[in-house]
Design a protein around this motif. Structure first.
Motif, PDB file in Angstrom:
ATOM      1  N   THR A 315      -1.131  -1.791  -2.652  1.00  0.00           N
ATOM      2  CA  THR A 315      -0.338  -0.609  -2.975  1.00  0.00           C
ATOM      3  C   THR A 315      -0.169   0.250  -1.726  1.00  0.00           C
ATOM      4  O   THR A 315      -1.163   0.570  -1.060  1.00  0.00           O
ATOM      5  CB  THR A 315      -1.011   0.253  -4.060  1.00  0.00           C
ATOM      6  OG1 THR A 315      -1.212  -0.533  -5.234  1.00  0.00           O
ATOM      7  CG2 THR A 315      -0.154   1.469  -4.401  1.00  0.00           C
ATOM      8  N   PHE A 316       1.085   0.593  -1.406  1.00  0.00           N
ATOM      9  CA  PHE A 316       1.375   1.547  -0.341  1.00  0.00           C
ATOM     10  C   PHE A 316       1.611   2.904  -1.009  1.00  0.00           C
ATOM     11  O   PHE A 316       2.656   3.129  -1.614  1.00  0.00           O
ATOM     12  CB  PHE A 316       2.603   1.116   0.464  1.00  0.00           C
ATOM     13  CG  PHE A 316       2.372  -0.093   1.324  1.00  0.00           C
ATOM     14  CD1 PHE A 316       1.939   0.046   2.633  1.00  0.00           C
ATOM     15  CD2 PHE A 316       2.578  -1.373   0.820  1.00  0.00           C
ATOM     16  CE1 PHE A 316       1.720  -1.070   3.438  1.00  0.00           C
ATOM     17  CE2 PHE A 316       2.370  -2.493   1.604  1.00  0.00           C
ATOM     18  CZ  PHE A 316       1.937  -2.343   2.923  1.00  0.00           C
ATOM     19  N   THR A 317       0.648   3.794  -0.904  1.00  0.00           N
ATOM     20  CA  THR A 317       0.690   5.051  -1.652  1.00  0.00           C
ATOM     21  C   THR A 317       1.477   6.141  -0.944  1.00  0.00           C
ATOM     22  O   THR A 317       2.019   7.040  -1.576  1.00  0.00           O
ATOM     23  CB  THR A 317      -0.751   5.544  -1.927  1.00  0.00           C
ATOM     24  OG1 THR A 317      -1.453   4.518  -2.616  1.00  0.00           O
ATOM     25  CG2 THR A 317      -0.750   6.803  -2.761  1.00  0.00           C
ATOM     26  N   GLY A 318       1.533   6.085   0.380  1.00  0.00           N
ATOM     27  CA  GLY A 318       2.180   7.157   1.129  1.00  0.00           C
ATOM     28  C   GLY A 318       1.227   8.320   1.362  1.00  0.00           C
ATOM     29  O   GLY A 318       0.025   8.237   1.084  1.00  0.00           O
ATOM     30  N   PHE A 319       1.769   9.416   1.881  1.00  0.00           N
ATOM     31  CA  PHE A 319       0.972  10.604   2.180  1.00  0.00           C
ATOM     32  C   PHE A 319       0.702  11.371   0.895  1.00  0.00           C
ATOM     33  O   PHE A 319       1.627  11.619   0.116  1.00  0.00           O
ATOM     34  CB  PHE A 319       1.725  11.484   3.180  1.00  0.00           C
ATOM     35  CG  PHE A 319       0.901  12.602   3.748  1.00  0.00           C
ATOM     36  CD1 PHE A 319      -0.040  12.359   4.731  1.00  0.00           C
ATOM     37  CD2 PHE A 319       1.071  13.900   3.302  1.00  0.00           C
ATOM     38  CE1 PHE A 319      -0.800  13.389   5.263  1.00  0.00           C
ATOM     39  CE2 PHE A 319       0.318  14.952   3.827  1.00  0.00           C
ATOM     40  CZ  PHE A 319      -0.616  14.690   4.819  1.00  0.00           C
ATOM     41  N   ILE A 320      -0.551  11.738   0.658  1.00  0.00           N
ATOM     42  CA  ILE A 320      -0.907  12.435  -0.581  1.00  0.00           C
ATOM     43  C   ILE A 320      -1.671  13.711  -0.264  1.00  0.00           C
ATOM     44  O   ILE A 320      -2.194  13.896   0.839  1.00  0.00           O
ATOM     45  CB  ILE A 320      -1.742  11.534  -1.519  1.00  0.00           C
ATOM     46  CG1 ILE A 320      -3.024  11.058  -0.826  1.00  0.00           C
ATOM     47  CG2 ILE A 320      -0.917  10.354  -1.996  1.00  0.00           C
ATOM     48  CD1 ILE A 320      -3.924  10.203  -1.706  1.00  0.00           C
ATOM     49  N   ALA A 321      -1.739  14.589  -1.254  1.00  0.00           N
ATOM     50  CA  ALA A 321      -2.441  15.857  -1.101  1.00  0.00           C
ATOM     51  C   ALA A 321      -3.925  15.612  -0.871  1.00  0.00           C
ATOM     52  O   ALA A 321      -4.486  14.579  -1.242  1.00  0.00           O
ATOM     53  CB  ALA A 321      -2.225  16.735  -2.331  1.00  0.00           C
TER      54      ALA A 321
END
Length: 451
Positions: A315-321
Motif C-alpha cells: 500500500t502506498f499511503t502518501g503523506f499523512i497527519a
C-alpha cells in the motif's frame, strides 16, 4: 535568554504537516521556552493562517511574506530542474530566497536576541552577523555538503558562525574534514522525538496473534531513500512468508539529484540516473488526464516493478497527519528503512524504535549511530535487497526476537533521543557560548541498552 531559530524558507514549523527541520524547531523550541524566550522564523506562504495560535505563548512565531522575485527564482529553478539536470544545489546557493534572509536579519536586530540558531541556510549567516554583531550565531546543518557546492563560499560563511552543529557524527566527521578551520567549534546534536507522542506501550500480544504481519516504511518516496531496494527485498520475503503486508508512508518527493548525491561519484550517479530521467511529455499528459496521475514518476516505476500478487500486498499511503503516522508505527511489526545515500540522521527509524519496533535498515550515514546492531535491529550493506530480505524474514519468523528487539529499541529511543534531553544539552551550550567558553554539547549518544 532570548533565542531565535531561523528556518529554511520552505520549512513548515507547526503541526500536523511539518517538514523535518520544522519538527526540529518545534521539538526543541518548546522545552527551551520553559526557561527562555524563543522566537521561530519561517516563510508566511508555507504556513496556515492560524499558525501563531497553534504555537501558543511559549514559541513566538514570526512569519515573513515571500518577495516576488524570491518566489519567481525558486519556482524557475524547480521547473528547470524538471526539464534538465542541474548540478548546482539550490540549498546552499545565494539564490535561495535572499530577500527572506535579509528581512529575517533586519527583524532580528529589533529583537536583540542572545543566540541566533540558523537551520542549514549558511547563506544567511553573513547578513545576520552583520546586523546582529553582539549575538552568538549557531549554524546547524542537517545533511552533508557535496563537492558540487561552492566550498569557498561556504568557508566564508562559516567565518560568521560561533558554533556549527550537525545532526549526526557522520555529518560532523565529514564537515570537520572538509572545513578543518572550524573543527574546534563543530559538534553533534541529534534530531529527536517527542516522548509525549510515544507514551503508550506497544501491544506485542496482538502482533503475535495476528496471522498477517505488517512491515512499515516511512519517509519520502524518493530514490535516495531506497524504496526500490525495499520492494525488491519484499518480493523475496513474500515467496517465503506470504502472510505479510507492506505499507509505504510518505509523499512522492523526488529530491533533486544534486541535493542528495555527490555529482563526482560517477558510479552512483550512473546507477540512479534512470530514476531521475526527465519525462516532461508524460507528466504533461498526466496533468491533462491522458495518463495516470503518477505517470513518469518514481512511484509509477516502483509500482511497475510489482507483479499482481505482490502488488496486492503493498500500500502506498502518501503523506499523512502526524497522529496517523504515530498510530501506523504502533500498528506495525517491523520497520524497514534502506537509504542508498549517506543518511544525515534518519528520524523515522528513531520514531519507530520509540513505538517499540525493531528496525531493519541499511548501514548508511548516521543509521549505525541510532540503530544498535543486533540489539534494536539489523543493518545491512546499502543496495543489497537479498541481505535486507534475510533480516526481515529473521524477525518475521521469530516472535520472541521481534519483541525483545522492539523493547530494547523503545528503551534506547526514549533514553537518548528526546527533545527534552537535547534542549537541556543545547541550553548548556548556549550559556557556554555567551560566557565565552567552548566545549562539547554533551554525551548525547553512543549509549547502549545492553547491561
Amino acid at each position: 535568554m532570548r533565542i531565535a531559530f531561523v528556518n529554511q524558507p520552505f520549512d513548515v514549523i507547526v503541526p500536523p504537516f511539518q517538514s523535518s527541520i520544522g519538527i526540529y524547531t518545534w521539538g526543541i523550541g518548546r522545552p527551551l521556552a520553559k526557561s527562555s524566550e524563543v522566537i521561530a522564523y519561517g516563510l508566511k506562504d508555507f504556513h496556515p493562517e492560524n499558525a501563531s495560535q497553534i504555537c501558543g505563548p511559549s514559541l513566538h512565531l514570526r512569519l515573513i511574506p515571500s518577495g516576488r522575485m524570491d518566489s519567481l527564482v525558486f519556482k524557475a529553478h524547480k521547473k528547470l530542474g524538471n526539464l534538465i539536470q542541474i548540478s548546482s544545489p539550490i540549498s546552499s546557493s545565494d539564490l535561495l530566497f535572499p530577500k527572506y534572509g535579509r528581512q529575517v536579519a533586519e527583524d532580528l536586530r529589533k529583537q536583540e536576541c542572545d543566540v541566533i540558531h540558523i537551520h542549514h541556510c549558511s547563506q544567511y549567516a553573513p547578513v545576520i552577523r552583520a546586523l546582529n554583531p553582539k549575538a552568538k550565531i549557531v549554524l546547524q546543518i542537517h545533511a552533508e555538503w557535496f563537492s558540487q557546492s561552492n566550498f569557498e563560499a561556504l568557508r566564508r560563511r562559516l567565518e560568521s558562525v560561533d558554533l556549527l552543529l550537525t545532526v549526526s557524527d557522520y555529518i560532523g566527521r565529514k564537515t570537520r574534514r572538509d572545513f578543518p578551520s572550524i573543527a574546534d567549534r563543530c559538534e553533534t546534536l541529534y534530531s529527536n522525538i517527542d516522548s509525549e507522542e510515544f507514551q503508550r506501550e506497544k501491544d506485542y500480544s496482538a502482533s503475535r496473534q495476528r496471522k498477517e504481519k505488517r512491515i512499515l516504511y516511512s519517509g519520502a518516496i524518493s530514490p535516495h531513500k531506497g524504496p526500490h531496494v525495499l520492494l525488491d527485498a519484499f518480493s523475496m520475503v513474500v515467496k517465503e512468508y506470504p502472510d505479510v503486508h507492506l505499507e509505504m508512508v510518505g509523499s512522492l518527493a523526488n529530491y533533486p539529484l544534486e541535493e542528495v548525491f555527490d555529482m563526482k561519484d560517477r558510479t552512483t550517479i550512473k546507477e540512479v540516473a534512470h530514476f531521475y530521467a526527465k519525462r516532461p511529455v508524460r507528466r504533461l499528459m498526466a496533468r491533462f488526464g491522458l495518463e495516470p496521475g503518477d505517470a513518469g514518476t518514481y512511484q509509477a516505476y516502483l509500482k511497475s516493478k510489482l507483479t499482481s500478487d505482490i502488488a496486492e500486498k503493498v500500500t502506498f499511503t502518501g503523506f499523512i497527519a502526524r497522529q496517523d503516522l504515530v498510530d501506523r508505527y504502533y500498528g506495525a511489526d517491523i520497520f524497514v528503512f534502506p537509504p542508498i545515500w549517506g543518511e544525515g540522521f534518519g528520524l523515522p527509524p528513531v520514531e519507530a524504535m520509540a513505538a517499540g519496533l525493531p528496525v531493519v535498515g541499511s548501514r548508511s550515514g548516521a543509521l549505525p549511530e541510532t540503530v544498535a546492531e543486533g540489539e534494536t535491529g539489523f543493518l545491512v550493506e546499502k543496495k543489497d535487497p537479498r541481505a535486507l530480505a534475510q533480516q526481515i524474514l529473521r524477525l518475521l519468523k521469530d516472535d520472541d526476537l521481534r519483541e525483545k528487539m522492539g523493547r530494547a529499541a523503545r528503551k534506547r529511543a526514549l533514553s537518548i533521543f528526546t527533545w527534552e534531553r537535547a534542549a537541556s544539552l543545547l541550553e548548556e551550550q548556549y550559556r557556554r557560548l555567551l560566557s565565552g567558553q567552548r566545549g562539547r554539547v554533551g554525551p548525547q549518544h553512543h549509549t547502549s541498552v545492553a547491561s
